[in-house]
Design a protein around this motif. Sequence first.
Motif, PDB file in Angstrom:
ATOM      1  N   MET A 114       0.798   9.195  -1.085  1.00 36.77           N
ATOM      2  CA  MET A 114      -0.176  10.223  -1.467  1.00 36.77           C
ATOM      3  C   MET A 114      -0.585  11.051  -0.253  1.00 36.77           C
ATOM      4  N   ASN A 115      -0.459  10.470   0.934  1.00 39.17           N
ATOM      5  CA  ASN A 115      -0.911  11.138   2.152  1.00 39.17           C
ATOM      6  C   ASN A 115       0.203  11.777   2.965  1.00 39.17           C
ATOM      7  N   ASP A 116       1.450  11.251   2.862  1.00 40.90           N
ATOM      8  CA  ASP A 116       2.489  11.730   3.771  1.00 40.90           C
ATOM      9  C   ASP A 116       3.427  12.771   3.163  1.00 40.90           C
ATOM     10  N   GLY A 117       3.291  13.042   1.852  1.00 38.06           N
ATOM     11  CA  GLY A 117       4.074  14.108   1.236  1.00 38.06           C
ATOM     12  C   GLY A 117       5.534  13.789   1.002  1.00 38.06           C
ATOM     13  N   LYS A 118       5.952  12.546   1.147  1.00 37.71           N
ATOM     14  CA  LYS A 118       7.361  12.201   0.951  1.00 37.71           C
ATOM     15  C   LYS A 118       7.760  12.126  -0.512  1.00 37.71           C
ATOM     16  N   GLY A 119       6.783  12.055  -1.400  1.00 42.85           N
ATOM     17  CA  GLY A 119       7.079  11.944  -2.822  1.00 42.85           C
ATOM     18  C   GLY A 119       6.804  10.546  -3.316  1.00 42.85           C
ATOM     19  N   LEU A 120       6.101  10.459  -4.438  1.00 43.80           N
ATOM     20  CA  LEU A 120       5.623   9.172  -4.924  1.00 43.80           C
ATOM     21  C   LEU A 120       6.748   8.226  -5.317  1.00 43.80           C
ATOM     22  N   PHE A 121       7.917   8.774  -5.658  1.00 47.35           N
ATOM     23  CA  PHE A 121       9.016   7.936  -6.128  1.00 47.35           C
ATOM     24  C   PHE A 121      10.182   7.901  -5.138  1.00 47.35           C
ATOM     25  N   SER A 122       9.927   8.372  -3.921  1.00 46.99           N
ATOM     26  CA  SER A 122      10.999   8.442  -2.925  1.00 46.99           C
ATOM     27  C   SER A 122      11.513   7.061  -2.528  1.00 46.99           C
ATOM     28  N   ASP A 123      10.713   6.029  -2.708  1.00 48.92           N
ATOM     29  CA  ASP A 123      11.130   4.669  -2.340  1.00 48.92           C
ATOM     30  C   ASP A 123      11.799   3.915  -3.487  1.00 48.92           C
ATOM     31  N   TRP A 124      11.901   4.519  -4.639  1.00 49.07           N
ATOM     32  CA  TRP A 124      12.429   3.801  -5.803  1.00 49.07           C
ATOM     33  C   TRP A 124      13.864   3.316  -5.660  1.00 49.07           C
ATOM     34  N   PRO A 125      14.722   3.915  -4.835  1.00 47.06           N
ATOM     35  CA  PRO A 125      16.045   3.304  -4.657  1.00 47.06           C
ATOM     36  C   PRO A 125      15.977   1.852  -4.179  1.00 47.06           C
ATOM     37  N   MET A 126      14.868   1.466  -3.567  1.00 45.71           N
ATOM     38  CA  MET A 126      14.692   0.083  -3.127  1.00 45.71           C
ATOM     39  C   MET A 126      14.610  -0.890  -4.305  1.00 45.71           C
ATOM     40  N   LEU A 127      14.432  -0.381  -5.512  1.00 45.29           N
ATOM     41  CA  LEU A 127      14.347  -1.236  -6.698  1.00 45.29           C
ATOM     42  C   LEU A 127      15.712  -1.665  -7.236  1.00 45.29           C
TER      43      LEU A 127
ATOM     44  N   ASP B  21       0.805  -1.224   0.000  1.00 49.74           N
ATOM     45  CA  ASP B  21       0.000   0.000   0.000  1.00 49.74           C
ATOM     46  C   ASP B  21       0.835   1.270   0.000  1.00 49.74           C
ATOM     47  N   ILE B  22       2.099   1.188  -0.413  1.00 50.84           N
ATOM     48  CA  ILE B  22       2.995   2.329  -0.298  1.00 50.84           C
ATOM     49  C   ILE B  22       2.514   3.529  -1.102  1.00 50.84           C
ATOM     50  N   PHE B  23       1.872   3.293  -2.264  1.00 46.22           N
ATOM     51  CA  PHE B  23       1.433   4.429  -3.077  1.00 46.22           C
ATOM     52  C   PHE B  23       0.402   5.264  -2.316  1.00 46.22           C
ATOM     53  N   ALA B  24      -0.568   4.589  -1.708  1.00 46.44           N
ATOM     54  CA  ALA B  24      -1.578   5.317  -0.933  1.00 46.44           C
ATOM     55  C   ALA B  24      -0.938   6.064   0.227  1.00 46.44           C
ATOM     56  N   ASP B  25       0.056   5.446   0.865  1.00 50.06           N
ATOM     57  CA  ASP B  25       0.736   6.117   1.973  1.00 50.06           C
ATOM     58  C   ASP B  25       1.455   7.371   1.491  1.00 50.06           C
TER      59      ASP B  25
END
Length: 281
Positions: A259-272, A253-257
């Motif tokens: 959208m709500n927390d303002g961290k940026g939709l692609f901020s987790d992409w380094p995990m890829l 559910d990271i995308f929904a999170d």
Amino acid sequence: MARIEIEGVGIAHDLLGPEDGPVVVLTPGGRYARDIAGLPRLGELLAEAGLRVLLWDRPNCGASDLHLAGPSESAMQAHFLVRLVAALGLGRVTLVGGSAGARVSLLAAREAPETFAGMLLCWISGGLVSMMRLGSFYCCEPAEVAALKGMAAVAEMPVWAQQMAASPRNRETMLGFTPEAFIAQMEQWAAGYIPSPDTPVGGVSKADFARMTMPVRILRGSPRDLYHPARICEEVAALMPNARLVDPPWPIDIFADRMNDGKGLFSDWPMLRDQIGAFVR
């Protein structure tokens, strides 16, 4: 930053990593630029792992030129992606895209499947709520402003703010349209968001999917995500000969999170990093 003109449109881009490494193209969604939080760091990590990485600004995004043409905005951007890869002499590349970036990647693979060695996609847009919302935001609202207030008011809309700030040339392009011509283009682009009962992604037919025989990995989506419903990822995977659904490296559910927390939709992409590296190699 490097810049290249293709068919009269300036495209900003960066190339990272060794020149002899397998090439990966990273494409974010929305109208986000290539420097959106998370993307440059992913590029650095992949380059450190020996991959050649292309970060690019699609037309109408970041430091690239405004370009109001084509059957849909995503199809127009896909057209330039195919030509950018060829102009830079990158050979066969792997596409990594999310949200609108996934849509652009699919449309590029439809246009020139032989150009792409593989695709890793997440957050594939689809569904009635998603498509109506996107079409309204990107096409219908600017068309309404053009009709009521004229093109100078369109150029002042927040949706175009980054492009207007990037270059006086972009403002000139916008003001070069009559309201009537601009509205006609927005109507054409809006039609590209209309969901089809025959295919999960507008502009890509079942026959198009069948021609995409390269290896494809699609990250599972979330049922909570109205913009990129989980079922769209499943339907796309089922239509492609060598596609496989895989678990993302983040909570489902990271995308929904984000959208709500303002961290940026692609901020987790380094995990890829590891997933992309293993897939490419």
